[in-house]
Enzyme design. Structure first.
Site, PDB file in Angstrom:
ATOM      1  N   PRO A   2       0.823  -1.214   0.000  1.00 36.04           N
ATOM      2  CA  PRO A   2       0.000   0.000   0.000  1.00 36.04           C
ATOM      3  C   PRO A   2       0.857   1.264   0.000  1.00 36.04           C
ATOM      4  O   PRO A   2       1.781   1.405   0.794  1.00 36.04           O
ATOM      5  CB  PRO A   2      -0.800  -0.132   1.299  1.00 36.04           C
ATOM      6  CG  PRO A   2      -0.867  -1.601   1.556  1.00 36.04           C
ATOM      7  CD  PRO A   2       0.458  -2.133   1.083  1.00 36.04           C
ATOM      8  N   GLU A   3       0.558   2.145  -0.935  1.00 40.70           N
ATOM      9  CA  GLU A   3       1.232   3.435  -1.010  1.00 40.70           C
ATOM     10  C   GLU A   3       0.177   4.523  -0.832  1.00 40.70           C
ATOM     11  O   GLU A   3      -0.962   4.247  -0.458  1.00 40.70           O
ATOM     12  CB  GLU A   3       1.982   3.558  -2.342  1.00 40.70           C
ATOM     13  CG  GLU A   3       3.039   2.470  -2.538  1.00 40.70           C
ATOM     14  CD  GLU A   3       3.880   2.659  -3.786  1.00 40.70           C
ATOM     15  OE1 GLU A   3       4.195   3.807  -4.149  1.00 40.70           O
ATOM     16  OE2 GLU A   3       4.235   1.637  -4.415  1.00 40.70           O
ATOM     17  N   LYS A  59       1.942   7.444   4.093  1.00 39.58           N
ATOM     18  CA  LYS A  59       1.396   6.096   4.207  1.00 39.58           C
ATOM     19  C   LYS A  59       0.698   5.846   5.544  1.00 39.58           C
ATOM     20  O   LYS A  59       0.252   4.727   5.816  1.00 39.58           O
ATOM     21  CB  LYS A  59       2.507   5.063   4.021  1.00 39.58           C
ATOM     22  CG  LYS A  59       3.188   5.120   2.652  1.00 39.58           C
ATOM     23  CD  LYS A  59       4.275   4.061   2.567  1.00 39.58           C
ATOM     24  CE  LYS A  59       5.029   4.146   1.267  1.00 39.58           C
ATOM     25  NZ  LYS A  59       6.079   3.096   1.161  1.00 39.58           N
ATOM     26  N   ARG A 248      15.852  -1.898  -3.773  1.00 41.46           N
ATOM     27  CA  ARG A 248      14.529  -2.330  -4.215  1.00 41.46           C
ATOM     28  C   ARG A 248      14.563  -2.714  -5.683  1.00 41.46           C
ATOM     29  O   ARG A 248      15.321  -2.141  -6.469  1.00 41.46           O
ATOM     30  CB  ARG A 248      13.502  -1.212  -4.021  1.00 41.46           C
ATOM     31  CG  ARG A 248      13.398  -0.720  -2.594  1.00 41.46           C
ATOM     32  CD  ARG A 248      12.362   0.355  -2.475  1.00 41.46           C
ATOM     33  NE  ARG A 248      12.335   0.889  -1.117  1.00 41.46           N
ATOM     34  CZ  ARG A 248      11.259   1.391  -0.555  1.00 41.46           C
ATOM     35  NH1 ARG A 248      10.129   1.419  -1.213  1.00 41.46           N
ATOM     36  NH2 ARG A 248      11.299   1.865   0.675  1.00 41.46           N
TER      37      ARG A 248
END
Length: 262
Positions: A2-3, A59, A248
């Protein structure tokens, strides 16, 4: 994961399900998602309170009440679901708030990497002070100043929540692709024109993603191709590149986003 757009959608779920409603009961099914608070204290401090207008910063979702604030962070798999008490409990429903008009607000999370905190005003202020400005609200000058004084790659800076709150891996790659900037470029080396373009593209991507309630895998977006076995750039057709940048998995187009000079 979730962003910002996902959390904004969860804010809307909370508002439509429980805003101005009395918290009748709090049930904790898994204490592994509680941080700095016991299940007993969560019930004691919240039952009888009313949810107020929820807020979001980056967030973080701020479930404000007429007492303490419930801070929610969704990690990689968290969700907020509005249900009825008669609805079957999901295997990953960890905390359930039953409110006065016969609805339940359920915190659902498979991997339990984040969770819930209970914060008074001082603790809430400390949490937010550690965050950068919200990516959906930051102005161009503040954005440019924040990036210009950083030594890291533009990908690492965009995803650093202390610099800019709300941008995660998918959004960062999408925004950089829109701006034709290689993710390994140094943030402090971007020109004024590049910083301005990056801010404009960030705001545009965020607006569209918030409307969709997520980072949408549209075929006209980089996110619509990043998981293809042999993904191609939706703009020029070049084979996409994958590597680890800033720790990432990062996806970019080597034609549209030329690498930095040695």
């Amino acid at each position: 994961m979730p962003e910002l757009p996902d959390v904004e959608a969860f804010r809307e779920v909370l508002a439509s399900c429980a805003r101005n409603q009395r918290i009748e009961h709090v049930e904790v099914y898994d204490t592994g998602v509680l941080h700095g608070v016991t299940a007993a204290r969560l019930r004691r401090d919240l039952e009888g309170r009313r949810f107020k207008e929820p807020q979001r910063h980056g967030k973080w979702l701020l479930a404000r009440t007429d007492g303490p604030t419930v801070l929610l962070h969704f990690g990689m798999t968290g969700q907020l679901v509005c249900a009825r008490p008669a609805d079957e409990l999901h295997a990953h429903d960890r905390v359930v708030f039953t409110v006065s008009r016969g609805r339940q607000l359920r915190y659902r999370d498979q991997r339990k990497l984040k969770g819930l905190w209970l914060a008074d005003d001082a603790a809430l202020a400390r949490t937010l002070e550690a965050q950068g400005p919200d990516a959906a609200a930051v102005g161009r000058e503040e954005f440019a100043a924040a990036l210009a004084r950083r030594r890291g790659t533009v990908k690492s800076v965009l995803t650093d929540q202390s610099v800019l709150a709300g941008i995660g891996n998918l959004l960062a790659d999408e925004i950089l692709w829109r701006s034709r900037l290689h993710p390994a470029r140094k943030a402090g080396g971007l020109t004024e024109a590049e910083l301005g373009r990056l801010h404009t593209d960030m705001r545009r991507v965020l607006r569209e993603a918030v409307r969709a309630g997520r980072v949408p895998p549209r075929r006209t977006w980089l996110t619509g191709h990043r998981d293809d076995p042999n993904g191609h750039c939706p703009r020029c057709g070049t084979s996409l590149r994958h590597d680890r940048i800033a720790g990432r998995t990062t996806v970019w187009c080597p034609n549209c986003q030329p690498p930095p000079s040695p």
